[in-house]
Design a protein around this motif. Structure first.
Motif: not given
Lengths: 193, 92
Positions: A23-32, A34-42
């Protein structure tokens, strides 16, 4: 089997399974995440800089609390290290490095440039910053202070560059298009083409 | 709490020589004198966090060092600004 020799995909799958089971991080939380990290840009940081150049209240907020300023522009900052913003002025130029590893303001600039984590950049930024900046095409005048900001701990740092001359009356969108990744860590300065 | 402007010295200490550790104080600053710029907040000590030792909350400061004191042949207008935990600072 030696864990260091295990296939990395298998290790990753195992860690994800354990994170879910404990109960540290669910698959959905990890996917979320990753999505946020990939969306970030200069582009995110550039929009913040352009707004700071055109809105004195926003600039004051950005220098006081970078996290709040990022959130005000819709950047998700929950669970991330606090963001600090350092202002370049006529007297002072800021340069960001992480000599210990690779701390970088990813929420507002995305993934770091490939050289940011290199031993050469990390060493030279604190040992010979003016000569290194010349190699990036940036000459800091002798009478200007140069502050090297070594991100060592719990903050992430970005630079608020100076607004270039000749941009009077420009819209925030036009200004944002002038601001590049390197300008927001002090490697380069924004220029009007 | 250390006030802005307080002169401090980074401890000349090498825990690396005593066993496994996780340290956020760069080597090149150990033993050098700087000035507290401001208190950045209080954070869990990463040296304890990395080993799941009981959490210890420490004040974190931005400390400025003239580069001329760190390296030979250094430009007089160069400074380094670094985040350092209170446990690494002593009176200068």
């Amino acid at each position: 089997m030696n864990i260091l020799e295990a296939p990395s995909e298998k290790l990753l799958a195992g860690i994800r399974k354990l994170l879910a089971e404990k109960n540290i991080a669910t698959e959905a939380e990890i996917a979320e995440r990753i999505r946020i990290t990939d969306e970030a840009s200069p582009a995110r940081g550039a929009a913040m800089v352009a707004r700071a150049w055109t809105d004195p209240d926003y600039k004051a907020l950005m220098l006081r609390d970078g996290t709040l300023a990022a959130e005000a522009m819709g950047v998700p900052m929950r669970g991330l290290p606090p963001l600090g913003v350092l202002e370049n002025t006529a007297e002072l130029h800021n340069l960001v490095v992480c000599t210990l590893c690779s701390c970088y303001p990813r929420a507002v600039l995305g993934y770091p440039p490939f050289w940011f984590k290199s031993a050469a950049y990390r060493a030279r930024a604190v040992r010979d910053p003016r000569a290194m900046l010349v190699e990036f095409g940036t000459t800091i005048p002798d009478d200007m202070k140069l502050e090297v900001v070594d991100s060592t701990a719990d903050y992430r740092w970005m630079v608020l560059p100076r607004r270039p001359a000749g941009t009077e009356g420009w819209s925030a969108e036009q200004l944002a298009a002038l601001v590049h990744e390197g300008d927001m860590i002090g490697i380069t300065v924004p220029r009007v083409k | 709490m250390l006030a802005s402007g307080t002169p401090v010295r980074v401890k000349l200490d090498w825990p690396e020589t005593r066993g496994p550790c996780h340290i956020r104080t760069p080597h090149y600053l150990r033993g050098h004198q700087g000035v507290v710029v401001r208190h950045l907040g209080d954070f869990p000590n990463p040296e304890a966090l990395a080993f799941r030792r009981p959490e210890q909350i420490l004040p974190l400061y931005h400390v400025r060092f003239p580069m001329a004191g760190l390296w030979p042949d250094q430009h007089g207008n160069n400074t380094v600004l670094v985040e350092l935990y209170e446990s690494w600072l002593e009176a200068a």
